[in-house]
Design a protein around this motif. Structure first.
Motif, PDB file in Angstrom:
ATOM      1  N   TYR A 185       0.811  -1.223  -0.015  1.00 49.41           N
ATOM      2  CA  TYR A 185      -0.084  -0.011   0.033  1.00 49.41           C
ATOM      3  C   TYR A 185       0.907   1.206   0.154  1.00 49.41           C
ATOM      4  O   TYR A 185       0.395   2.094  -0.226  1.00 49.41           O
ATOM      5  CB  TYR A 185      -1.044   0.161   1.270  1.00 49.41           C
ATOM      6  N   ALA A 240      -1.792   2.656  -3.825  1.00 46.19           N
ATOM      7  CA  ALA A 240      -2.825   3.130  -2.988  1.00 46.19           C
ATOM      8  C   ALA A 240      -4.066   2.092  -3.027  1.00 46.19           C
ATOM      9  O   ALA A 240      -4.728   2.211  -1.851  1.00 46.19           O
ATOM     10  CB  ALA A 240      -3.256   4.396  -3.148  1.00 46.19           C
ATOM     11  N   ASP A 282      -5.203   1.006  -8.566  1.00 38.66           N
ATOM     12  CA  ASP A 282      -3.896   1.601  -8.887  1.00 38.66           C
ATOM     13  C   ASP A 282      -2.937   0.709  -9.373  1.00 38.66           C
ATOM     14  O   ASP A 282      -2.157   0.765 -10.284  1.00 38.66           O
ATOM     15  CB  ASP A 282      -3.223   2.616  -7.552  1.00 38.66           C
TER      16      ASP A 282
END
Length: 201
Positions: free
Chosen positions: A48, A52, A56
């Motif tokens: 992450y 995101a 993504d």
């Protein structure tokens, strides 16, 4: 050795490599973030930090495919400088060989657009944008080749391309899928007539 080399790659690259293999082979919806984390050997926080969201990550996967596809296109057409007819034919010969490859699982952009139907989804927007780019590049070649109706030839060739992606996994189209190349050649010769074989530039 391969595992050691993989471990030396940055986390982002390891995540993307793993996701790309899984998304292409199994489908985007079928592959969860936890599976990608487990297969890539990175921590959830690391994933992450680099991506995101799953969208993504999928966009990054498609963007890498776009760059690879553009490089493939340029490499194939560069073999026939100044000869747009030969360039178009070469693209479909190369396409036939690609769909004959044992790892072929269709077009990643077609698959992504089919799986993600929401028009606002950034993945779908990216996938359809790639299809428009392919259409534009085919259209430019059709114009350069002197096609009597570049729009029509471009539409026919893109339809043939999409059909080849779909049929390549289900039909035996002969060695190297020669039917793809010969169908494209017939369309190109019919549209360009005597212009084929004449170099430009």
């Amino acid at each position: 050795m391969a595992e050691a080399e993989g471990a030396r790659k940055p986390a982002r690259e390891r995540i993307l490599d793993t996701a790309a293999e899984l998304f292409y082979r199994e489908g985007i919806r079928a592959v969860g973030i936890d599976t990608i984390i487990a297969r890539s050997g990175v921590a959830k926080m690391s994933l992450y930090r680099n991506f995101a969201s799953k969208d993504d990550l999928v966009c990054a996967y498609l963007e890498r495919n776009m760059a690879q596809h553009a490089a493939w296109w340029d490499r194939v057409t560069a073999r026939h400088p100044g000869d747009p007819c030969a360039q178009m034919k070469a693209l479909f010969t190369a396409l036939g060989h690609w769909i004959d490859h044992p790892k072929f699982q269709g077009c990643p952009f077609t698959s992504a657009a089919a799986e993600l139907r929401d028009p606002a989804n950034p993945v779908r927007v990216l996938a359809l944008g790639h299809k428009r780019m392919v259409r534009d590049r085919l259209h430019a070649l059709a114009v350069a080749a002197g096609a009597d109706d570049p729009d029509r030839l471009c539409a026919q060739l893109q339809l043939l391309m999409e059909g080849a992606y779909a049929a390549g996994r289900a039909l035996d189209l002969g060695p190297g899928n020669e039917a793809v190349a010969s169908a494209a050649a017939a369309l190109i010769d019919g549209a360009c007539g005597g212009a084929c074989g004449r170099k430009i530039g």
